[in-house]
Structure formats: C-alpha cells, structure tokens
Design a protein around this motif. Structure first.
Motif, mmCIF file in Angstrom:
data_model
loop_
_atom_site.group_PDB
_atom_site.id
_atom_site.type_symbol
_atom_site.label_atom_id
_atom_site.label_comp_id
_atom_site.label_asym_id
_atom_site.label_seq_id
_atom_site.Cartn_x
_atom_site.Cartn_y
_atom_site.Cartn_z
ATOM 1 N N LEU A 9 0.916 -1.355 -0.039
ATOM 2 C CA LEU A 9 -0.081 -0.152 0.147
ATOM 3 C C LEU A 9 1.102 1.321 0.096
ATOM 4 N N ARG A 10 1.968 1.258 0.778
ATOM 5 C CA ARG A 10 2.631 2.501 0.621
ATOM 6 C C ARG A 10 3.625 2.697 -0.629
ATOM 7 N N LEU A 11 3.872 1.660 -1.515
ATOM 8 C CA LEU A 11 4.450 1.852 -2.646
ATOM 9 C C LEU A 11 3.497 2.286 -3.676
ATOM 10 N N LYS A 12 2.108 1.859 -3.610
ATOM 11 C CA LYS A 12 1.039 2.164 -4.395
ATOM 12 C C LYS A 12 0.710 3.534 -4.087
ATOM 13 N N ALA A 13 0.776 3.989 -3.011
ATOM 14 C CA ALA A 13 0.526 5.588 -2.530
ATOM 15 C C ALA A 13 1.704 6.407 -3.050
ATOM 16 N N LEU A 14 2.781 5.896 -3.566
ATOM 17 C CA LEU A 14 4.159 6.826 -4.067
ATOM 18 C C LEU A 14 3.871 6.689 -5.563
ATOM 19 N N GLY A 15 2.766 6.259 -6.121
ATOM 20 C CA GLY A 15 2.803 6.395 -7.640
ATOM 21 C C GLY A 15 3.036 5.196 -8.301
ATOM 22 N N GLY A 16 2.645 3.944 -7.614
ATOM 23 C CA GLY A 16 2.764 2.633 -8.105
ATOM 24 C C GLY A 16 3.876 2.179 -8.289
ATOM 25 N N LEU A 17 4.747 2.505 -7.185
ATOM 26 C CA LEU A 17 6.123 2.144 -7.393
ATOM 27 C C LEU A 17 6.461 0.454 -7.001
ATOM 28 N N ILE A 18 7.216 -0.151 -7.796
ATOM 29 C CA ILE A 18 7.232 -1.671 -7.539
ATOM 30 C C ILE A 18 8.499 -2.139 -6.688
ATOM 31 N N GLU A 19 8.473 -2.972 -5.548
ATOM 32 C CA GLU A 19 9.279 -3.329 -4.694
ATOM 33 C C GLU A 19 10.737 -3.902 -5.476
ATOM 34 N N LEU A 20 11.746 -3.705 -5.045
ATOM 35 C CA LEU A 20 12.789 -4.311 -5.495
ATOM 36 C C LEU A 20 12.864 -5.561 -5.453
ATOM 37 N N ALA A 21 13.527 -6.365 -6.651
ATOM 38 C CA ALA A 21 13.612 -7.784 -6.421
ATOM 39 C C ALA A 21 14.833 -8.381 -5.634
ATOM 40 N N PRO A 22 14.983 -9.399 -5.334
ATOM 41 C CA PRO A 22 16.092 -9.872 -4.687
ATOM 42 C C PRO A 22 17.306 -9.612 -5.326
ATOM 43 N N GLY A 23 18.301 -8.876 -4.754
ATOM 44 C CA GLY A 23 19.448 -8.685 -5.541
ATOM 45 C C GLY A 23 19.770 -7.465 -6.488
ATOM 46 N N GLU A 24 18.304 -6.683 -6.388
ATOM 47 C CA GLU A 24 18.307 -5.578 -7.139
ATOM 48 C C GLU A 24 18.729 -4.371 -6.183
ATOM 49 N N ALA A 40 15.926 10.770 -23.929
ATOM 50 C CA ALA A 40 15.244 9.130 -24.219
ATOM 51 C C ALA A 40 15.527 8.463 -22.994
ATOM 52 N N PHE A 41 16.724 8.487 -22.267
ATOM 53 C CA PHE A 41 16.857 7.612 -21.303
ATOM 54 C C PHE A 41 16.073 8.001 -20.015
ATOM 55 N N LEU A 42 16.122 9.428 -19.860
ATOM 56 C CA LEU A 42 15.215 10.040 -18.786
ATOM 57 C C LEU A 42 13.665 9.518 -18.804
ATOM 58 N N ARG A 43 13.209 9.373 -20.164
ATOM 59 C CA ARG A 43 11.726 8.880 -20.433
ATOM 60 C C ARG A 43 11.544 7.489 -19.934
ATOM 61 N N LEU A 44 12.595 6.787 -19.694
ATOM 62 C CA LEU A 44 12.329 5.304 -19.348
ATOM 63 C C LEU A 44 12.034 5.147 -17.922
ATOM 64 N N ASP A 45 11.294 4.206 -17.533
ATOM 65 C CA ASP A 45 11.091 4.047 -16.372
ATOM 66 C C ASP A 45 12.412 3.163 -15.555
ATOM 67 N N THR A 46 12.402 3.204 -14.337
ATOM 68 C CA THR A 46 13.678 2.744 -13.711
ATOM 69 C C THR A 46 14.186 1.313 -14.131
ATOM 70 N N ARG A 47 13.237 0.213 -14.201
ATOM 71 C CA ARG A 47 13.734 -1.118 -14.764
ATOM 72 C C ARG A 47 14.083 -0.984 -16.100
ATOM 73 N N ARG A 48 13.701 -0.564 -16.933
ATOM 74 C CA ARG A 48 14.160 -0.161 -18.225
ATOM 75 C C ARG A 48 15.430 0.469 -18.381
ATOM 76 N N ARG A 49 15.674 1.684 -17.585
ATOM 77 C CA ARG A 49 17.120 2.299 -17.211
ATOM 78 C C ARG A 49 18.085 1.427 -17.141
ATOM 79 N N GLY A 50 17.667 0.218 -16.198
ATOM 80 C CA GLY A 50 18.710 -0.709 -15.517
ATOM 81 C C GLY A 50 18.999 -1.600 -16.792
ATOM 82 N N GLU A 51 18.014 -1.884 -17.562
ATOM 83 C CA GLU A 51 18.441 -2.833 -18.611
ATOM 84 C C GLU A 51 19.198 -2.027 -19.783
ATOM 85 N N VAL A 52 19.087 -0.929 -19.952
ATOM 86 C CA VAL A 52 19.928 0.007 -20.760
ATOM 87 C C VAL A 52 21.362 -0.099 -20.447
#
Length: 73
Positions: A9-24, A40-52
């Motif tokens: 609920l706290r993550l949802k209230a912060l704009g739909g953030l997703i909990e970090l996976a183990p090791g992230e 272009a980089f700044l338009r990506l969500d954080t998960r996609r930035r990590g992939e890049v």
C-alpha cells in the motif's frame, strides 16, 4: 500509536512503485550525453534504465568477471 500500512500500500501511494527484487539495488548517478540521448533515457522507467545500462556495459565488455565475483560472495 498509528499502525504502519503494508509495504504494498505504501508503494502504491507513492505512484505505483514496485518493490525491488532480490539482488536489485537502486542508485542515482549523473551522466553526460547528447541532448536527445539524455532525454530518451530519462523517459524510461527505472527497470528499463537498468536494462539499458546493463546492455551498454555488456556491449563494452565492462561486466566480464564482475558477475563471477558476485557469485563467489
């Protein structure tokens, strides 16, 4: 004393953030590049930035040995 809501609920209230996976891990960093690349980089969500970043490091050969060293720990 007020009860703390569940993490989901706290993550949802912060704009739909997703909990970090183990090791992230999350971090902030500054970088330089051409304007269109930075935008272009700044338009990506954080998960996609990590992939890049990972793809770029792999393409440059800068992850060789790093993953093996982390597995040992």
């Amino acid at each position: 004393m007020r009860k703390i809501p569940p993490k989901e609920l706290r993550l949802k209230a912060l704009g739909g953030l997703i909990e970090l996976a183990p090791g992230e891990r999350t971090a902030s960093a500054r970088f330089r590049g051409r304007g269109e690349v930075v935008e272009a980089f700044l338009r990506l969500d954080t998960r996609r930035r990590g992939e890049v970043v990972r793809a770029g490091l792999e393409a440059l050969g800068l992850l060789e040995g790093v993953e093996d060293a982390q597995k040992i720990k």
